[in-house]
Design a protein around this motif. Structure first.
Motif, PDB file in Angstrom:
ATOM      1  N   THR A 210      -7.094 -45.533  20.758  1.00 52.42           N
ATOM      2  CA  THR A 210      -8.164 -45.845  21.708  1.00 52.42           C
ATOM      3  C   THR A 210      -8.710 -44.624  22.429  1.00 52.42           C
ATOM      4  N   ARG A 221     -17.922 -38.280  26.488  1.00 52.99           N
ATOM      5  CA  ARG A 221     -18.044 -39.684  26.892  1.00 52.99           C
ATOM      6  C   ARG A 221     -19.197 -39.860  27.890  1.00 52.99           C
ATOM      7  N   ARG A 237     -21.877 -54.165  31.984  1.00 58.77           N
ATOM      8  CA  ARG A 237     -20.598 -53.669  32.493  1.00 58.77           C
ATOM      9  C   ARG A 237     -19.654 -54.796  32.871  1.00 58.77           C
ATOM     10  N   THR A 242     -18.150 -56.467  25.076  1.00 61.09           N
ATOM     11  CA  THR A 242     -19.002 -55.364  24.625  1.00 61.09           C
ATOM     12  C   THR A 242     -18.464 -54.050  25.198  1.00 61.09           C
ATOM     13  N   ASP A 243     -18.935 -52.943  24.653  1.00 58.07           N
ATOM     14  CA  ASP A 243     -18.549 -51.625  25.169  1.00 58.07           C
ATOM     15  C   ASP A 243     -19.601 -51.192  26.184  1.00 58.07           C
ATOM     16  N   THR A 245     -19.033 -50.402  29.604  1.00 57.36           N
ATOM     17  CA  THR A 245     -18.597 -49.602  30.749  1.00 57.36           C
ATOM     18  C   THR A 245     -18.513 -48.135  30.360  1.00 57.36           C
ATOM     19  N   ARG A 247     -15.899 -46.072  30.697  1.00 55.92           N
ATOM     20  CA  ARG A 247     -14.555 -45.668  30.242  1.00 55.92           C
ATOM     21  C   ARG A 247     -14.224 -44.229  30.645  1.00 55.92           C
ATOM     22  N   GLN A 343      -4.634 -56.440  26.297  1.00 53.60           N
ATOM     23  CA  GLN A 343      -5.436 -55.225  26.175  1.00 53.60           C
ATOM     24  C   GLN A 343      -4.781 -54.086  26.946  1.00 53.60           C
ATOM     25  N   HIS A 351     -10.562 -54.014  31.037  1.00 54.22           N
ATOM     26  CA  HIS A 351     -11.939 -54.106  31.511  1.00 54.22           C
ATOM     27  C   HIS A 351     -11.962 -54.490  32.988  1.00 54.22           C
ATOM     28  N   TYR A 425     -13.838 -61.339  22.883  1.00 51.68           N
ATOM     29  CA  TYR A 425     -12.789 -60.559  23.561  1.00 51.68           C
ATOM     30  C   TYR A 425     -11.435 -61.242  23.393  1.00 51.68           C
TER      31      TYR A 425
END
Length: 489
Positions: A210, A221, A237, A242-243, A245, A247, A343, A351, A425
């Motif tokens: 990850t 990033r 967010r 979904t991606d 945020t 991170r 997760q 998240h 998710y």
């Protein structure tokens, strides 16, 4: 007549902590600009007074971050020195070995860190060693912003408005082009001997898949986010499927990137691309929450231990080991809660929206104290940050600054249906439910038997029944809070 040789300047030690980067590192920049030899050092601290030493997931990240920092410093000309012990003793001994005249570091703001810095400064001053502390972790120092009454802010929105009226934070400093090494090599321990990464068993496979620690990864990033994804940030967010945020949280936690870098890079993009401004404003507001949390920790050092709202010191918490274990392992029977905790275990991250859901479930459905959740997150998060962790858990519990009221209880089914509407998710992290239709995936106990059979799900065997019934648990939590309010009255 031959001129006498010029005296060699005495070295300067730079003590790296939560600032594992070359760019925008004021302590490193000041030492490099002096023209003196620079001795970068990282100390594996042995401090029995600090219970907030890095947890297991943070140690995994720290190894990778130090590995990359060490390589970057070696390329500049002065390798990273690794030592173990109490910082005041290690730094004093290192100064004596090398003849160093000064020690530079960037400030930290946790209560144990503040006390430690004071001890170190006193120990070094007693030996005639100069100490210089810098700000690399925050947009501005905690004493630099107050209410009109001169008190610390305890509500985020007026804090953020006040911060936005102040001059822009200083622009980030550039990374040094080179560093002068001390005349003689300095003894260093080996990173591999610090035992930061797990071996037997090696549970870090999901973390490796990850994350990539280090300054370069942090910069990439941020650039990826600002290059386009930022336009959807305000809406995505909150969606764990979904991606959406940034991170960036672990990179910020270890100081692989600094808030001033994030601030100015974001402002630059907003100026160049007005269509991204709304997304950038929402993103910087989240950076503001980080700032607010660190200011809270500075002004209220009891934050990780005691509720700011003292009514909660007498809250009738439960002590359920079985329910705590079910929560930690993602076996509560509530899919969105279990997905979040799995997760966390697999990737070292959860998240943000799901953090609120699982926090509310622990505190209000299971009636377990917020400190138990805080401690679990501290050990399992790669972005474990004392200020953020404590302030956010108190926020969920309703006992902190600007907290959600205790009677705001997240319904895990409704939260799942709203923020993970197709169940993607849940399917990723709770694969035993992967074949359930979206209509039932957040409430499998209500699914018809034929639907469960078609999906290959046997409740109580393949997937647990709910450990509590949410509506009853909510009523129990509100009744417990009512007793606190009656005592207060």
């Amino acid at each position: 007549m031959t001129a006498p040789p010029r005296p060699v300047p005495r070295p300067i030690i730079v003590w790296f902590r939560h600032d594992l980067r070359l760019a925008d590192n004021p302590a490193l920049a000041a030492a490099a600009e002096s023209g003196s030899p620079v001795i970068p050092v990282r100390i594996r601290e042995e401090d029995p007074d600090d219970r907030w030493l890095p947890g297991a997931a943070s140690r995994w990240w720290l190894h990778g971050s130090l590995e990359r920092l060490g390589g970057a410093l070696a390329k500049l000309g002065s390798p990273l020195v690794l030592r173990s012990g109490r910082p005041e003793a290690v730094l004093a001994d290192l100064a004596a070995e090398t003849g160093a005249a000064a020690v530079h570091w960037n400030r930290r703001y946790g209560p144990a860190a503040v006390a430690r810095d004071r001890r170190v400064e006193e120990a070094l001053a007693a030996r005639g060693i100069d100490v210089q502390a810098h700000n690399a972790a925050l947009l501005l120092e905690p004493e630099g912003i107050r209410t009109k009454g001169g008190t610390p802010f305890k509500v985020f929105t007026p804090f953020w408005r006040a911060l936005l009226t102040l001059p822009e934070p200083p622009h980030p400093t550039r990374a040094p082009d080179r560093l002068t090494a001390p005349p003689k090599p300095v003894r260093s321990e080996r990173l591999a001997d610090w035992g930061l990464r797990p071996t037997k068993p090696d549970w870090a496979g999901g973390l490796r898949e990850t994350w990539e620690p280090g300054e370069d990864a942090a910069r990439d990033r941020l650039a990826d986010l600002l290059d386009g994804a930022i336009t959807e940030y305000p809406t995505l967010r909150d969606r764990p499927d979904t991606d959406g945020t940034s991170r960036l949280s672990p990179h910020l936690a270890f100081g692989e990137i600094g808030p001033r870098q994030v601030w100015h890079a974001s402002r630059h993009v907003a100026d160049a691309h007005p269509e991204r401004a709304a997304g950038i404003d929402a993103f910087l507001r989240e950076l503001g929450w980080r700032e607010f949390n660190h200011h809270l920790l500075h002004h209220f050092p009891v934050l990780p231990e005691d509720p700011l709202d003292q009514r909660f010191a007498r809250f009738p918490w439960q002590t359920g080991e079985a329910t705590l274990t079910a929560w930690q392992r993602g076996r509560t029977g509530y899919p969105i809660v279990d997905a979040g905790l799995r997760q966390l275990w697999q990737t070292g991250w959860m998240h943000n929206r799901v953090r609120m859901i699982v926090g509310s479930f622990l505190i209000k459905d299971l009636l377990l104290p917020w400190q138990t959740g805080q401690d679990w997150f501290w050990d399992t998060l790669v972005d474990a940050d004392l200020a953020n962790n404590a302030a956010n858990w108190q926020w969920v519990a309703g006992c902190g600054a600007d907290a959600a009221p205790f009677f705001r209880v997240f319904n895990p089914v409704l939260q799942g249906e709203k923020f993970d509407p197709q169940g993607d998710y849940v399917r990723r992290f709770v694969p035993e439910l992967a074949r359930l239709p979206a209509k039932w995936i957040h409430k499998p106990w209500q699914a018809p038997a034929s639907v469960l059979a078609d999906a290959g799900v046997r409740l109580g065997r393949d997937y647990p029944d709910p450990v509590v019934e949410h509506d009853a648990a909510r009523d129990r939590a509100l009744a417990a809070f009512a007793t606190v309010r009656r005592k207060d009255a």
